[in-house]
Design a protein around this motif. Structure first.
Motif, PDB file in Angstrom:
ATOM      1  N   ASP A  43       0.820  -1.214   0.000  1.00 47.65           N
ATOM      2  CA  ASP A  43       0.000   0.000   0.000  1.00 47.65           C
ATOM      3  C   ASP A  43       0.855   1.266   0.000  1.00 47.65           C
ATOM      4  O   ASP A  43       0.532   2.243  -0.681  1.00 47.65           O
ATOM      5  CB  ASP A  43      -0.916   0.001   1.227  1.00 47.65           C
ATOM      6  CG  ASP A  43      -1.761   1.263   1.323  1.00 47.65           C
ATOM      7  OD1 ASP A  43      -2.553   1.504   0.400  1.00 47.65           O
ATOM      8  OD2 ASP A  43      -1.612   1.994   2.315  1.00 47.65           O
ATOM      9  N   VAL A  44       1.949   1.258   0.730  1.00 48.92           N
ATOM     10  CA  VAL A  44       2.767   2.466   0.886  1.00 48.92           C
ATOM     11  C   VAL A  44       3.414   2.883  -0.434  1.00 48.92           C
ATOM     12  O   VAL A  44       3.401   4.066  -0.803  1.00 48.92           O
ATOM     13  CB  VAL A  44       3.827   2.260   1.991  1.00 48.92           C
ATOM     14  CG1 VAL A  44       4.803   3.420   2.038  1.00 48.92           C
ATOM     15  CG2 VAL A  44       3.147   2.080   3.339  1.00 48.92           C
ATOM     16  N   ILE A  48       3.160   6.579  -2.433  1.00 47.37           N
ATOM     17  CA  ILE A  48       4.308   7.451  -2.714  1.00 47.37           C
ATOM     18  C   ILE A  48       4.330   7.806  -4.199  1.00 47.37           C
ATOM     19  O   ILE A  48       4.519   8.965  -4.575  1.00 47.37           O
ATOM     20  CB  ILE A  48       5.624   6.781  -2.278  1.00 47.37           C
ATOM     21  CG1 ILE A  48       5.675   6.651  -0.753  1.00 47.37           C
ATOM     22  CG2 ILE A  48       6.834   7.546  -2.807  1.00 47.37           C
ATOM     23  CD1 ILE A  48       6.813   5.781  -0.241  1.00 47.37           C
ATOM     24  N   LEU A  49       4.130   6.811  -5.049  1.00 47.40           N
ATOM     25  CA  LEU A  49       4.091   7.037  -6.488  1.00 47.40           C
ATOM     26  C   LEU A  49       2.938   7.956  -6.867  1.00 47.40           C
ATOM     27  O   LEU A  49       3.099   8.875  -7.674  1.00 47.40           O
ATOM     28  CB  LEU A  49       3.978   5.710  -7.231  1.00 47.40           C
ATOM     29  CG  LEU A  49       3.926   5.800  -8.755  1.00 47.40           C
ATOM     30  CD1 LEU A  49       5.232   6.352  -9.298  1.00 47.40           C
ATOM     31  CD2 LEU A  49       3.624   4.440  -9.352  1.00 47.40           C
ATOM     32  N   ALA A  50       1.766   7.743  -6.282  1.00 47.99           N
ATOM     33  CA  ALA A  50       0.595   8.571  -6.585  1.00 47.99           C
ATOM     34  C   ALA A  50       0.842  10.035  -6.236  1.00 47.99           C
ATOM     35  O   ALA A  50       0.423  10.937  -6.962  1.00 47.99           O
ATOM     36  CB  ALA A  50      -0.630   8.050  -5.843  1.00 47.99           C
ATOM     37  N   GLU A  51       1.531  10.260  -5.132  1.00 45.82           N
ATOM     38  CA  GLU A  51       1.850  11.641  -4.722  1.00 45.82           C
ATOM     39  C   GLU A  51       2.686  12.338  -5.794  1.00 45.82           C
ATOM     40  O   GLU A  51       2.462  13.497  -6.113  1.00 45.82           O
ATOM     41  CB  GLU A  51       2.585  11.621  -3.375  1.00 45.82           C
ATOM     42  CG  GLU A  51       2.644  12.953  -2.706  1.00 45.82           C
ATOM     43  CD  GLU A  51       1.269  13.524  -2.383  1.00 45.82           C
ATOM     44  OE1 GLU A  51       1.113  14.755  -2.544  1.00 45.82           O
ATOM     45  OE2 GLU A  51       0.369  12.775  -1.993  1.00 45.82           O
ATOM     46  N   LYS A  52       3.635  11.627  -6.371  1.00 48.30           N
ATOM     47  CA  LYS A  52       4.464  12.188  -7.449  1.00 48.30           C
ATOM     48  C   LYS A  52       3.648  12.384  -8.730  1.00 48.30           C
ATOM     49  O   LYS A  52       3.832  13.368  -9.436  1.00 48.30           O
ATOM     50  CB  LYS A  52       5.659  11.277  -7.734  1.00 48.30           C
ATOM     51  CG  LYS A  52       6.580  11.073  -6.566  1.00 48.30           C
ATOM     52  CD  LYS A  52       7.344  12.317  -6.253  1.00 48.30           C
ATOM     53  CE  LYS A  52       8.339  12.044  -5.139  1.00 48.30           C
ATOM     54  NZ  LYS A  52       8.973  13.245  -4.663  1.00 48.30           N
ATOM     55  N   LEU A  53       2.766  11.451  -9.017  1.00 48.81           N
ATOM     56  CA  LEU A  53       1.957  11.541 -10.238  1.00 48.81           C
ATOM     57  C   LEU A  53       0.954  12.696 -10.198  1.00 48.81           C
ATOM     58  O   LEU A  53       0.597  13.245 -11.232  1.00 48.81           O
ATOM     59  CB  LEU A  53       1.208  10.230 -10.483  1.00 48.81           C
ATOM     60  CG  LEU A  53       2.055   9.040 -10.902  1.00 48.81           C
ATOM     61  CD1 LEU A  53       1.198   7.786 -10.978  1.00 48.81           C
ATOM     62  CD2 LEU A  53       2.732   9.301 -12.237  1.00 48.81           C
ATOM     63  N   ARG A  54       0.505  13.058  -9.012  1.00 50.33           N
ATOM     64  CA  ARG A  54      -0.491  14.129  -8.894  1.00 50.33           C
ATOM     65  C   ARG A  54       0.014  15.452  -9.465  1.00 50.33           C
ATOM     66  O   ARG A  54      -0.782  16.264  -9.916  1.00 50.33           O
ATOM     67  CB  ARG A  54      -0.916  14.288  -7.440  1.00 50.33           C
ATOM     68  CG  ARG A  54      -1.843  13.196  -6.977  1.00 50.33           C
ATOM     69  CD  ARG A  54      -2.354  13.416  -5.549  1.00 50.33           C
ATOM     70  NE  ARG A  54      -3.167  12.298  -5.152  1.00 50.33           N
ATOM     71  CZ  ARG A  54      -2.782  11.364  -4.284  1.00 50.33           C
ATOM     72  NH1 ARG A  54      -1.618  11.451  -3.670  1.00 50.33           N
ATOM     73  NH2 ARG A  54      -3.584  10.353  -3.987  1.00 50.33           N
ATOM     74  N   GLY A  60      -6.176  14.280 -11.167  1.00 47.86           N
ATOM     75  CA  GLY A  60      -6.085  13.573  -9.894  1.00 47.86           C
ATOM     76  C   GLY A  60      -5.641  12.134 -10.014  1.00 47.86           C
ATOM     77  O   GLY A  60      -5.725  11.522 -11.081  1.00 47.86           O
ATOM     78  N   VAL A  61      -5.153  11.609  -8.905  1.00 49.58           N
ATOM     79  CA  VAL A  61      -4.760  10.207  -8.784  1.00 49.58           C
ATOM     80  C   VAL A  61      -5.319   9.712  -7.455  1.00 49.58           C
ATOM     81  O   VAL A  61      -5.054  10.292  -6.413  1.00 49.58           O
ATOM     82  CB  VAL A  61      -3.223  10.033  -8.798  1.00 49.58           C
ATOM     83  CG1 VAL A  61      -2.840   8.576  -8.642  1.00 49.58           C
ATOM     84  CG2 VAL A  61      -2.626  10.613 -10.077  1.00 49.58           C
ATOM     85  N   VAL A  62      -6.125   8.661  -7.508  1.00 51.47           N
ATOM     86  CA  VAL A  62      -6.772   8.117  -6.320  1.00 51.47           C
ATOM     87  C   VAL A  62      -6.245   6.706  -6.070  1.00 51.47           C
ATOM     88  O   VAL A  62      -6.245   5.877  -6.976  1.00 51.47           O
ATOM     89  CB  VAL A  62      -8.313   8.065  -6.510  1.00 51.47           C
ATOM     90  CG1 VAL A  62      -8.988   7.442  -5.314  1.00 51.47           C
ATOM     91  CG2 VAL A  62      -8.860   9.453  -6.792  1.00 51.47           C
TER      92      VAL A  62
END
Length: 143
Positions: A43-44, A48-54, A60-62
């Protein structure tokens, strides 16, 4: 040489089409499905990847957890999603490479997933007591 330049307008037009198509993506938030509970390594890393993709995808990235059945519930959900790049599966090898050997029937075909990237490599270690009579990876046969 003359024939090479004759194709130049076509190549420029094709490149322009690809750029226009890429600019239209994504048309809605990207959904990253994690087939395991929140809080673990599975999950972690996607979070972390989603935060960069945003920063690159303003739509958005959920990140959504869909745990259960060794990752099969989340994998099935993604396998039935529209294949438009808006729904991704972020999973360790279980649902993709291992579960087809463990479960007699899966509700999805693991070979249909297309890999995008490896987020991390996590080593595994098997440790046993030194009192166990194992020296070379083989247990002695007992009669």
């Amino acid at each position: 040489m003359k024939n090479t330049f004759a194709w130049l307008p076509l190549w420029v037009a094709l490149l322009g089409c690809n750029a226009a198509t890429a600019q239209d993506f994504p048309t809605r938030p990207i959904r990253v499905v994690v087939p395991f509970p929140a809080g673990g390594t599975a999950d972690v890393l996607p979070r972390i990847l989603a935060e960069k993709l945003r920063t690159r995808f303003p739509a958005g990235v959920v990140v959504e957890n869909k745990p259960g059945a060794g990752g099969n519930i989340g994998a099935e959900l993604v396998s039935k999603a529209e294949p438009d790049g808006h729904t991704l599966l972020a999973a360790p090898p279980g649902p993709i490479a291992i579960n087809q050997s463990l479960y007699p029937k899966l509700a999805y075909d693991a070979t249909r997933f297309v890999p995008v990237t490896v987020m991390a490599s996590v080593p595994n270690v098997l440790a046993v007591s030194n009192k166990l009579p194992v020296k070379n990876g083989r247990c002695p046969v007992r009669s």
